[in-house]
Design an enzyme around this catalytic site. Structure first.
Site, PDB file in Angstrom:
ATOM      1  N   ASP A  43      40.573  51.931  33.513  1.00 31.48           N
ATOM      2  CA  ASP A  43      40.480  53.106  34.495  1.00 31.48           C
ATOM      3  C   ASP A  43      41.288  52.821  35.814  1.00 31.48           C
ATOM      4  O   ASP A  43      41.380  51.531  36.312  1.00 31.48           O
ATOM      5  CB  ASP A  43      38.951  53.100  34.916  1.00 31.48           C
ATOM      6  CG  ASP A  43      38.132  53.592  33.557  1.00 31.48           C
ATOM      7  OD1 ASP A  43      38.921  54.115  32.693  1.00 31.48           O
ATOM      8  OD2 ASP A  43      36.976  53.254  33.567  1.00 31.48           O
TER       9      ASP A  43
HETATM   10  N1  URA Z   1      35.617  50.481  30.126  1.00 31.37           N
HETATM   11  C1  URA Z   1      35.587  51.127  31.332  1.00 31.37           C
HETATM   12  O1  URA Z   1      34.655  51.687  31.662  1.00 31.37           O
HETATM   13  N2  URA Z   1      36.560  51.254  31.981  1.00 31.37           N
HETATM   14  C2  URA Z   1      37.605  50.237  31.787  1.00 31.37           C
HETATM   15  O2  URA Z   1      38.597  50.414  32.609  1.00 31.37           O
HETATM   16  C3  URA Z   1      37.708  49.452  30.504  1.00 31.37           C
HETATM   17  C4  URA Z   1      36.503  49.486  29.830  1.00 31.37           C
END
Ligand code: URA
Length: 238
Positions: A102
Site C-alpha cells: 500500500d
Molecule cells: N497488507 C496490507 O494491508 N498492506 C500492505 O501493504 C501489505 C500487506
C-alpha cells in the site's frame, strides 16, 4: 513458448519444417543444439538456425527496492509518485511489481521483467511466507494470534485466509507472517479483530530479505542465489 513454435513463427517455416530442422540439430538455444521441438524457451534465451539468430535474448532484471512511504506500487500515476519513479529510467518500461505494498506501507518491494519468476513469488498456491513488522492503534489482544492462526473469513473474496503467525514484540507491535498477498491483507486481518494498523513494513518474502543498509528509496539487483531461491521454492515456501 515451445521451440517449434518460435521457429514456425518465422516467415516461410511451417510447423512440420520447424520440427525437421530441430530434429536435424540445426537449431541452437543459447548456443547449444537442441533437438526437442517441445522444449519451452522464454524470451531470455537466444535461438539460432544454422548460426543465424532468430530470437535475441532479452536481459532479465530482478531488483529489490526499499519502498518509502508515500509511493504507489504502480508503474504510472498522475497524482502520486510511484515505485517506478525511483528506478533508473532505462529500466522502467520493462518492469512490473511482484507483490504490491500500500502507499503508506514501507519495505521490501521486488521489481522484475520476468513474469514467470514473479508468479512463483506471488501465486497464493505457492505459499511463500511474507513477513511484516506491524504497529497497531490498540494493544494487540491475547486472542489475535489464535484468530490469525485459525484464518479469517474475507467476505469479498469468499475465502478463509491461510493460517498466519503473529509474534508479539510489544503491546502494539508484532511481526506477522502471511502466505498469500490479498488486497490490504494485514490491515483487514487486524480490522477483523477490532484493531487498526498504523504502520506496516515488509521485511521479507521467502528468502528475499530487505537488506539492512538499503536506505528508503534505494534499490539493488538481486544476487544469483536470491533469484534461484524463488525458482526453487516448493509448496511450503522455503
Ligand atoms: N497488507 C496490507 O494491508 N498492506 C500492505 O501493504 C501489505 C500487506
Amino acid at each position: 513458448m515451445k521451440l517449434s513454435r518460435i521457429l514456425s513463427n518465422q516467415d516461410g517455416i511451417s510447423r512440420k519444417r520447424a520440427n525437421a530442422l530441430i530434429a536435424a540439430g540445426r537449431v541452437t538455444v543459447d548456443g547449444t543444439p537442441c533437438r526437442s521441438s517441445a522444449r519451452e524457451v522464454d524470451r531470455f534465451s537466444s535461438v539460432a538456425l544454422d548460426g543465424e539468430i532468430i530470437q535475441a535474448a532479452d536481459t532479465p532484471h530482478y531488483l529489490m527496492l526499499h519502498k518509502p512511504a508515500g509511493y504507489l506500487s504502480a508503474t504510472v500515476d498522475t497524482v502520486h509518485p510511484t515505485a517506478l519513479d525511483l528506478i533508473a529510467p532505462a529500466l522502467r518500461p520493462e518492469l512490473h511489481i511482484a507483490g504490491r505494498l500500500d502507499r503508506a506501507s514501507t519495505g521490501l518491494l521486488i521489481l522484475t521483467n520476468d513474469g514467470q519468476w514473479s508468479r512463483q513469488l506471488t501465486e497464493p498456491k505457492v505459499k511463500i511466507p511474507k513477513v511484516y513488522h506491524v504497529i497497531t492503534e490498540q494493544p494487540i489482544s491475547a486472542e489475535t494470534s489464535k484468530r490469525f492462526a485459525e484464518g479469517l473469513w474475507f467476505e469479498y473474496e469468499q475465502l478463509r485466509t491461510s493460517p498466519a503467525q503473529l509474534e508479539q514484540l510489544g503491546p502494539r507491535e508484532a511481526r506477522v507472517t502471511i502466505y498469500e498477498g490479498r488486497y490490504h491483507q494485514i490491515k483487514r486481518m487486524f480490522h477483523a479483530v477490532g484493531n487498526r494498523v498504523t504502520a506496516l513494513h515488509r521485511e521479507r518474502m521467502g528468502q528475499l530479505m530487505l537488506e539492512a543498509d538499503l536506505n528508503p528509496g534505494a534499490y539493488r539487483s538481486l544476487t544469483a542465489r536470491e533469484i534461484d531461491s524463488v525458482r526453487q521454492t516448493g509448496p511450503a515456501g522455503f
